[in-house]
Design an enzyme around this catalytic site. Structure first.
Site, PDB file in Angstrom:
ATOM      1  N   LYS A 130       0.849  -1.200   0.000  1.00 40.85           N
ATOM      2  CA  LYS A 130       0.000   0.000   0.000  1.00 40.85           C
ATOM      3  C   LYS A 130       0.880   1.245   0.000  1.00 40.85           C
ATOM      4  O   LYS A 130       2.064   1.191   0.391  1.00 40.85           O
ATOM      5  CB  LYS A 130      -0.918   0.038   1.235  1.00 40.85           C
ATOM      6  CG  LYS A 130      -0.239   0.030   2.619  1.00 40.85           C
ATOM      7  CD  LYS A 130       0.275   1.370   3.104  1.00 40.85           C
ATOM      8  CE  LYS A 130       0.919   1.299   4.490  1.00 40.85           C
ATOM      9  NZ  LYS A 130       1.836   2.405   4.756  1.00 40.85           N
ATOM     10  N   GLY A 152       4.579  -3.902   3.760  1.00 39.59           N
ATOM     11  CA  GLY A 152       4.850  -5.246   3.238  1.00 39.59           C
ATOM     12  C   GLY A 152       4.645  -6.349   4.266  1.00 39.59           C
ATOM     13  O   GLY A 152       3.938  -7.321   4.012  1.00 39.59           O
ATOM     14  N   ASP A 156      -1.790  -1.493  10.844  1.00 42.87           N
ATOM     15  CA  ASP A 156      -2.315  -1.459   9.471  1.00 42.87           C
ATOM     16  C   ASP A 156      -2.561  -2.843   8.873  1.00 42.87           C
ATOM     17  O   ASP A 156      -2.847  -2.960   7.685  1.00 42.87           O
ATOM     18  CB  ASP A 156      -1.408  -0.612   8.552  1.00 42.87           C
ATOM     19  CG  ASP A 156       0.021  -1.129   8.498  1.00 42.87           C
ATOM     20  OD1 ASP A 156       0.298  -2.174   9.120  1.00 42.87           O
ATOM     21  OD2 ASP A 156       0.859  -0.498   7.828  1.00 42.87           O
TER      22      ASP A 156
HETATM   23  O1  C5P Z   1       1.144  -0.982  15.169  1.00 41.28           O
HETATM   24  P1  C5P Z   1       2.534  -1.072  14.628  1.00 41.28           P
HETATM   25  O2  C5P Z   1       3.303  -2.238  15.181  1.00 41.28           O
HETATM   26  O3  C5P Z   1       2.606  -0.990  13.154  1.00 41.28           O
HETATM   27  O4  C5P Z   1       3.257   0.241  15.143  1.00 41.28           O
HETATM   28  C1  C5P Z   1       4.632   0.339  15.309  1.00 41.28           C
HETATM   29  C2  C5P Z   1       4.929   1.490  16.284  1.00 41.28           C
HETATM   30  O5  C5P Z   1       4.582   2.745  15.678  1.00 41.28           O
HETATM   31  C3  C5P Z   1       4.112   1.456  17.558  1.00 41.28           C
HETATM   32  O6  C5P Z   1       4.748   0.690  18.549  1.00 41.28           O
HETATM   33  C4  C5P Z   1       4.048   2.912  17.942  1.00 41.28           C
HETATM   34  O7  C5P Z   1       5.249   3.298  18.567  1.00 41.28           O
HETATM   35  C5  C5P Z   1       3.993   3.618  16.615  1.00 41.28           C
HETATM   36  N1  C5P Z   1       2.610   3.940  16.192  1.00 41.28           N
HETATM   37  C6  C5P Z   1       1.985   5.044  16.757  1.00 41.28           C
HETATM   38  N2  C5P Z   1       0.709   5.352  16.342  1.00 41.28           N
HETATM   39  C7  C5P Z   1       0.100   4.627  15.382  1.00 41.28           C
HETATM   40  C8  C5P Z   1       0.739   3.521  14.796  1.00 41.28           C
HETATM   41  C9  C5P Z   1       2.010   3.202  15.228  1.00 41.28           C
HETATM   42  O8  C5P Z   1       2.535   5.726  17.622  1.00 41.28           O
HETATM   43  N3  C5P Z   1      -1.128   4.991  14.967  1.00 41.28           N
END
Ligand code: C5P
Length: 292
Positions: free
Chosen positions: A10, A99, A134
């Site tokens: 994406k 990915g 995501d």
């Molecule tokens: O959810 P994901 O593992 O993809 O997110 C990685 C990191 O990015 C989270 O641990 C957080 O620190 C940050 N994040 C955030 N707000 C979001 C998505 C991710 O602060 N909406």
């Protein structure tokens, strides 16, 4: 039986970042859109869980998001079935393209079928949110406005009449690092991004300044070469260019595939990996085929 499936990447057509929440995540508003760049996943029954990736640096054990997805499925179904996943990576990691998340979503959809089980989309969505913000997006087809931490999704059909040239420089940006650079409370998501994107597909002069990515400022400050990619795309004729997610990829919209191809050759000479998505591209969710 084997199952073969493609996991599309994406881009974020705009990304607004709001407050940091008590759970540590940030409220965001973004439009997710699939492009013509996909990993390939081959699933086959096995003892235990094994993930073999074509990317030698990718984690193959518990650290791999596909591995975690299978564990969640075992817990949800109360079973100990195994699977071997052969992952052919085409989507660069750490590049703002989702990915790993797309691979995990395909794993959630395909592995129950391999085991003769059916969990239903709503249960899969609940598992997806445990894997990352995501992942859930990749379970259904279409573009989507994402809010909350990225998991609240409103799907819609978006026709992009431009060729999308994606350029990924060698730099890799850590998403948690990028979120830490955001100044708290600097922006409140506005709930108009979807409308702005739709209007911009008809009149690209509306895009600059209204369809923005709040990560650009802090990421460009630390990685000037990524800003250089954006500038180069504009100089090569893109009607609009923006970084995707927390970088390092930048996409450019071109009026026709010829101009985009020409620009792609120049960007490869600059050391970027490129992927070209034709106008009006609609991949569906992910095509899968069964083999005996
Ligand atoms: O959810 P994901 O593992 O993809 O997110 C990685 C990191 O990015 C989270 O641990 C957080 O620190 C940050 N994040 C955030 N707000 C979001 C998505 C991710 O602060 N909406």
């Amino acid at each position: 039986m084997q199952r073969l499936s493609r996991a599309f990447a994406k881009i974020n057509l705009g990304l607004l970042i709001g407050q940091r929440r008590p759970d540590g995540y940030h409220d965001i508003e973004t439009v997710f859109h699939r492009i013509d760049l996909a990993d390939e996943l081959l699933f086959e029954p096995a003892q235990g869980i094994a993930v073999d990736s074509s990317e030698p640096e990718a984690p193959s054990g518990e650290g791999n998001l596909c591995h975690k997805a299978v564990r969640l499925l075992q817990d949800e179904l109360g079973c100990q079935h195994g699977v071997r996943i052969r992952l052919t990576k085409n989507i660069p990691a750490g590049a703002g393209l989702g990915g790993g998340s797309s691979d995990a979503a395909v794993t959630l959809r395909e592995v129950p079928a391999l085991w003769g089980a059916d969990l239903g989309l709503e249960r899969l969505e609940a598992l997806a949110v445990k894997l990352g913000s995501d992942v859930a997006y990749f379970l259904r087809p279409g573009s989507a406005l994402a809010t909350g931490r990225g998991e609240r999704l409103e799907y819609f059909d978006l026709d992009v009449p431009y060729a999308i040239l994606l350029c990924t420089p060698p730099s890799r940006v850590s998403t948690p690092w990028a979120y830490r650079q955001i100044i708290p409370g600097s922006r409140r998501p506005s709930s108009s991004l979807r409308e702005t994107v739709i209007a911009g597909m008809k009149d690209p002069s509306l895009l600059p300044g209204t369809v923005v990515n709040d990560f650009e400022k802090p990421v460009f400050a630390s990685y000037p070469e990524i800003e250089g990619v954006k500038q180069a795309l504009l100089e090569l004729g893109a009607v609009f260019a923006l970084m995707s997610g927390s970088g390092s990829s930048v996409y450019g919209l071109f009026a026709g595939p010829g101009a985009a191809e020409e620009a792609g050759s120049r960007m490869m000479e600059r050391g970027c990996r490129t992927a070209l998505t034709p106008p009006h591209f609609q991949p569906g969710v992910h095509s899968s085929t069964s083999r005996p």
